[in-house]
Design a protein around this motif. Structure first.
Motif, PDB file in Angstrom:
ATOM      1  N   TYR A 419       0.836  -1.204   0.000  1.00 11.76           N
ATOM      2  CA  TYR A 419       0.000   0.000   0.000  1.00 11.76           C
ATOM      3  C   TYR A 419       0.871   1.253   0.000  1.00 11.76           C
ATOM      4  O   TYR A 419       0.601   2.217  -0.720  1.00 11.76           O
ATOM      5  CB  TYR A 419      -0.902   0.010   1.231  1.00 11.76           C
ATOM      6  CG  TYR A 419      -2.278  -0.607   1.030  1.00 11.76           C
ATOM      7  CD1 TYR A 419      -2.763  -0.912  -0.235  1.00 11.76           C
ATOM      8  CD2 TYR A 419      -3.113  -0.852   2.114  1.00 11.76           C
ATOM      9  CE1 TYR A 419      -4.016  -1.459  -0.414  1.00 11.76           C
ATOM     10  CE2 TYR A 419      -4.382  -1.401   1.951  1.00 11.76           C
ATOM     11  CZ  TYR A 419      -4.826  -1.705   0.685  1.00 11.76           C
ATOM     12  OH  TYR A 419      -6.073  -2.247   0.520  1.00 11.76           O
ATOM     13  N   GLN A 420       1.924   1.240   0.806  1.00 11.84           N
ATOM     14  CA  GLN A 420       2.800   2.408   0.894  1.00 11.84           C
ATOM     15  C   GLN A 420       3.467   2.703  -0.439  1.00 11.84           C
ATOM     16  O   GLN A 420       3.537   3.861  -0.880  1.00 11.84           O
ATOM     17  CB  GLN A 420       3.848   2.190   1.990  1.00 11.84           C
ATOM     18  CG  GLN A 420       4.673   3.419   2.331  1.00 11.84           C
ATOM     19  CD  GLN A 420       5.892   3.581   1.433  1.00 11.84           C
ATOM     20  OE1 GLN A 420       6.466   2.589   0.984  1.00 11.84           O
ATOM     21  NE2 GLN A 420       6.283   4.819   1.167  1.00 11.84           N
ATOM     22  N   GLN A 421       3.929   1.667  -1.117  1.00 10.44           N
ATOM     23  CA  GLN A 421       4.592   1.863  -2.408  1.00 10.44           C
ATOM     24  C   GLN A 421       3.629   2.447  -3.440  1.00 10.44           C
ATOM     25  O   GLN A 421       4.014   3.307  -4.249  1.00 10.44           O
ATOM     26  CB  GLN A 421       5.148   0.531  -2.901  1.00 10.44           C
ATOM     27  CG  GLN A 421       6.307  -0.010  -2.076  1.00 10.44           C
ATOM     28  CD  GLN A 421       6.680  -1.421  -2.469  1.00 10.44           C
ATOM     29  OE1 GLN A 421       6.826  -1.733  -3.659  1.00 10.44           O
ATOM     30  NE2 GLN A 421       6.818  -2.297  -1.497  1.00 10.44           N
ATOM     31  N   GLY A 422       2.397   1.987  -3.421  1.00 11.27           N
ATOM     32  CA  GLY A 422       1.412   2.520  -4.360  1.00 11.27           C
ATOM     33  C   GLY A 422       1.102   3.976  -4.094  1.00 11.27           C
ATOM     34  O   GLY A 422       1.040   4.797  -5.021  1.00 11.27           O
ATOM     35  N   LEU A 423       0.904   4.321  -2.829  1.00 12.87           N
ATOM     36  CA  LEU A 423       0.639   5.709  -2.475  1.00 12.87           C
ATOM     37  C   LEU A 423       1.831   6.604  -2.807  1.00 12.87           C
ATOM     38  O   LEU A 423       1.664   7.731  -3.306  1.00 12.87           O
ATOM     39  CB  LEU A 423       0.304   5.807  -0.985  1.00 12.87           C
ATOM     40  CG  LEU A 423      -1.037   5.212  -0.555  1.00 12.87           C
ATOM     41  CD1 LEU A 423      -1.105   5.083   0.958  1.00 12.87           C
ATOM     42  CD2 LEU A 423      -2.201   6.057  -1.075  1.00 12.87           C
ATOM     43  N   GLU A 424       3.022   6.114  -2.557  1.00 13.31           N
ATOM     44  CA  GLU A 424       4.216   6.894  -2.848  1.00 13.31           C
ATOM     45  C   GLU A 424       4.363   7.152  -4.345  1.00 13.31           C
ATOM     46  O   GLU A 424       4.753   8.258  -4.767  1.00 13.31           O
ATOM     47  CB  GLU A 424       5.461   6.172  -2.321  1.00 13.31           C
ATOM     48  CG  GLU A 424       6.760   6.936  -2.501  1.00 13.31           C
ATOM     49  CD  GLU A 424       6.827   8.239  -1.745  1.00 13.31           C
ATOM     50  OE1 GLU A 424       7.574   9.142  -2.174  1.00 13.31           O
ATOM     51  OE2 GLU A 424       6.129   8.370  -0.713  1.00 13.31           O
ATOM     52  N   ALA A 425       4.029   6.152  -5.152  1.00 14.08           N
ATOM     53  CA  ALA A 425       4.123   6.333  -6.609  1.00 14.08           C
ATOM     54  C   ALA A 425       3.191   7.441  -7.079  1.00 14.08           C
ATOM     55  O   ALA A 425       3.545   8.245  -7.953  1.00 14.08           O
ATOM     56  CB  ALA A 425       3.787   5.018  -7.314  1.00 14.08           C
ATOM     57  N   VAL A 426       1.989   7.497  -6.502  1.00 10.77           N
ATOM     58  CA  VAL A 426       1.060   8.568  -6.860  1.00 10.77           C
ATOM     59  C   VAL A 426       1.532   9.902  -6.299  1.00 10.77           C
ATOM     60  O   VAL A 426       1.461  10.939  -6.969  1.00 10.77           O
ATOM     61  CB  VAL A 426      -0.356   8.234  -6.349  1.00 10.77           C
ATOM     62  CG1 VAL A 426      -1.314   9.386  -6.647  1.00 10.77           C
ATOM     63  CG2 VAL A 426      -0.875   6.953  -6.984  1.00 10.77           C
ATOM     64  N   TRP A 427       2.026   9.888  -5.069  1.00 18.66           N
ATOM     65  CA  TRP A 427       2.454  11.125  -4.415  1.00 18.66           C
ATOM     66  C   TRP A 427       3.593  11.812  -5.162  1.00 18.66           C
ATOM     67  O   TRP A 427       3.633  13.054  -5.244  1.00 18.66           O
ATOM     68  CB  TRP A 427       2.860  10.825  -2.976  1.00 18.66           C
ATOM     69  CG  TRP A 427       3.360  12.016  -2.209  1.00 18.66           C
ATOM     70  CD1 TRP A 427       4.548  12.141  -1.555  1.00 18.66           C
ATOM     71  CD2 TRP A 427       2.666  13.244  -1.968  1.00 18.66           C
ATOM     72  NE1 TRP A 427       4.647  13.365  -0.941  1.00 18.66           N
ATOM     73  CE2 TRP A 427       3.501  14.073  -1.175  1.00 18.66           C
ATOM     74  CE3 TRP A 427       1.420  13.740  -2.363  1.00 18.66           C
ATOM     75  CZ2 TRP A 427       3.137  15.345  -0.784  1.00 18.66           C
ATOM     76  CZ3 TRP A 427       1.056  15.027  -1.959  1.00 18.66           C
ATOM     77  CH2 TRP A 427       1.909  15.815  -1.180  1.00 18.66           C
ATOM     78  N   GLN A 428       4.493  11.037  -5.742  1.00 22.30           N
ATOM     79  CA  GLN A 428       5.595  11.632  -6.483  1.00 22.30           C
ATOM     80  C   GLN A 428       5.104  12.463  -7.659  1.00 22.30           C
ATOM     81  O   GLN A 428       5.733  13.458  -8.038  1.00 22.30           O
ATOM     82  CB  GLN A 428       6.559  10.540  -6.964  1.00 22.30           C
ATOM     83  CG  GLN A 428       7.365   9.892  -5.859  1.00 22.30           C
ATOM     84  CD  GLN A 428       8.178  10.908  -5.067  1.00 22.30           C
ATOM     85  OE1 GLN A 428       8.848  11.788  -5.623  1.00 22.30           O
ATOM     86  NE2 GLN A 428       8.114  10.806  -3.742  1.00 22.30           N
TER      87      GLN A 428
END
Length: 589
Positions: A419-428
């Motif tokens: 979940y964290q990796q997915g959110l981080e990809a969008v956040w970037q």
């Protein structure tokens, strides 16, 4: 005296300039029209059609007219969509409930509330749309439709064999019905009650008409979905994928007049055989039986759990169906896509292991669930600029949430890292623009937006990590007006706001019936809009100043790509709104 006469023309010029600015504004402040929670993230976006700058902004109390908070505008984000310049106005530090508006430069925002009850009743409000989408008996119309469904195709029985699959929900403005979207919608409704039961009331009977029955309305609606899904899986070796096809689109009519298929009021019912099926002169890309069957299994499992105490016999039936649906998913591992006859548009789902993960987790097959989770750790659209229509569906990996709640130690940490990796990809991507927008503007972008917000809420709940709070809230705010057009994407919500009034809906277009609570598809890339078949605006575009080559949205019946409400998107929104009304306080297991 001479000085007075000298200053008078300047004053008149200034007044004239101010009047021009008000009549022809060049900057705007976009807000969440529903309002903000006192303890939550609170932000707005200032955007200008000119290359202007601002340094501060003010929060003004409507009741007193006094400025109660001044904030720094911060770093300019630059051009986005129709705006040449944009700033993000963060007033999270201000927590006092009340009614306010924002000022920055020459722009003034609409009024809004800061309140613990900003979202009160919103989830129940959106249930209105779900009831309106019912087929069989429709409580909004107080009439029945599609009572002769349907005749089979592609099954082990002879083609055109009659089978009773009456019930469920219409998928959108059209009257097609898909097991995959209906199972996902049913699951979201069940989750909403499980996690946030206090967000829902009891004002309707099981058939959707007025009257209390001792059951929360959201559970009445979820059971309506479950009843139909049971019909779509009538025996262990039979499962159906959809009712009707794109021949539905030949004409616009009310649902009781649906007779498009050459067999009176009977419609085709497509069997899941794990093989490619008709798509006009093409075939779809079905490769297996898993994606739809696993979604049904998950809905049956959760329904069985929630209804165990109140309806034991029905719960037992759901438990049995959860098992047989899971077994059906294993007949031929792979994705099941929908079928069409005339047009190239289908639900082109390409993933299925996420569905298997959720189904396995619900059946407490945790090792299987973990194996499936490892095969698709991140929902593929996260961080991407585009995807095909419903290519990665559901738009959120529901299985990670259920698995993380059941797993322990390193396995739990691993799933949460997905979940964290997915959110981080969008956040970037999102942190580069003032709207914190990282969702691709593909068809049904609002559904992706809703799902991303839910993923952010779940990640915070499971980890306590707050680093994606701004991203999560930005997606919520986007749905209710903090977007370039300054409009809510939900019909009638809020009642005092700028919301859709001319959606792509037979109910509104033919009968002027309100479709309260319906979440419309949402903005699409200008490149997508320009290449779609049969789109024609019927009225002058009131949002013309805010369209751009990047992205468009039209509140016009003629634009089925941005302004058509969807049943499954609305069901996901109901979960999100229940979470917000409950201020993210999950019910104890």
């Amino acid at each position: 005296m001479k000085r007075l006469f000298f200053l008078l023309p300047l004053a008149l010029l200034f007044i004239g300039w101010m009047a021009t600015q008000q009549a022809n504004p060049t900057s705007w402040i976009r807000i969440n029209q529903l309002g903000y929670l006192p303890q939550g993230t609170k932000a707005a976006v200032w955007g200008s059609k000119e290359n202007m700058s601002i340094s501060t902004f003010q929060l003004v109390d409507v009741s007193t007219g006094k400025k109660v908070f001044t904030g720094k505008a911060g770093t300019a984000f630059g051009a986005y969509g129709p705006f040449q310049q944009s700033y993000r106005l963060n007033f999270s530090a201000f927590k006092k409930p009340g009614r306010y508006y924002l000022e920055a430069g020459q722009a003034r925002s609409p009024e809004f509330v800061i309140s613990d009850t900003a979202y009160k009743g919103s989830a129940d409000f959106c249930l209105r749309y779900m009831r309106q989408q019912r087929t069989g008996f429709n409580p909004f119309l107080k009439d029945s439709c599609h009572t002769r469904d349907g005749y089979t195709l592609y099954g082990p029985m002879p083609d055109s064999t009659h089978i009773d699959v009456v019930g469920g929900w219409h998928d959108a403005t059209d009257y097609l019905q898909y097991a995959t979207t209906s199972a996902n919608a049913t699951y979201h409704l069940l989750m909403a009650y499980r996690d946030f039961p206090t967000a829902f009331t009891d004002t309707k009977q099981a058939n959707g008409l007025d009257g209390k029955n001792g059951i929360a309305d959201v559970m009445d609606e979820a059971k309506w979905g479950l009843d139909w899904l049971l019909k779509m899986h009538p025996r262990p070796d039979w499962m159906f994928n959809q009712i009707a096809d794109d021949r539905d689109h030949i004409s616009l009519r009310m649902p009781a007049l649906d007779s498009q298929y050459g067999r009176g009021y009977e419609r085709p019912v497509y069997f899941i055989n794990g093989e490619p099926q008709q798509r006009g002169k093409f075939l779809n890309n079905t490769k297996g039986t898993s994606s739809t069957a696993a979604k049904l299994s998950s809905a049956f499992s959760l329904g069985a759990t929630l209804l165990k105490q109140s309806n034991q016999s029905y719960s037992q039936l759901l438990s049995e169906k959860a098992t047989t649906a899971y077994q059906y998913a294993l007949i031929k591992p792979g994705v099941t896509q929908t079928a069409s006859v005339k047009a190239p548009y289908i639900y082109a789902e390409d993933n299925w292991v996420d569905d298997m993960e959720l189904a396995a987790a619900q059946l407490n097959k945790l090792s299987d669930a973990l194996s499936y989770a490892q095969q698709e750790p991140i929902t593929p659209w996260l961080g991407k600029d585009t995807a095909h229509h419903y290519q990665w569906y559901p738009f959120i990996n529901l299985g990670h949430f259920e698995l993380a709640k059941r797993a322990t130690g390193t396995e739990r940490a691993t799933v949460l890292s997905y979940y964290q990796q997915g959110l981080e990809a969008v956040w970037q991507k999102a942190k580069q623009n003032a709207f914190h927008r990282g969702v691709p503007f593909i068809w049904c972008s609002n559904n992706l937006t809703t799902s991303l917000a839910i993923q952010g809420i779940w990640y915070k709940q499971l980890t306590g990590d707050t680093r994606y709070d701004a991203l999560t809230q930005a997606n919520i705010d986007w749905l209710f007006g903090m977007n370039p057009w300054g409009t809510s994407m939900v019909y009638g919500l809020p009642s005092w706001g700028d919301t859709p009034v001319d959606p792509h809906s037979a109910f509104t277009h033919l009968k002027n019936y309100p479709i309260d609570g319906g979440l419309v598809d949402g903005p699409v890339y200008g490149s997508i809009y320009g290449n779609l078949i049969g789109i024609k605006l019927f009225n002058e575009d009131e949002y013309a100043p805010f369209q751009s080559s990047l992205v468009v949205y039209h509140d016009d019946y003629g634009d089925y790509s941005t302004n058509e409400p969807t049943m499954d998107g609305t069901a996901s929104l109901i979960y999100l709104l229940a979470a917000l009304e409950s201020q993210l306080k999950f019910a104890k297991p």
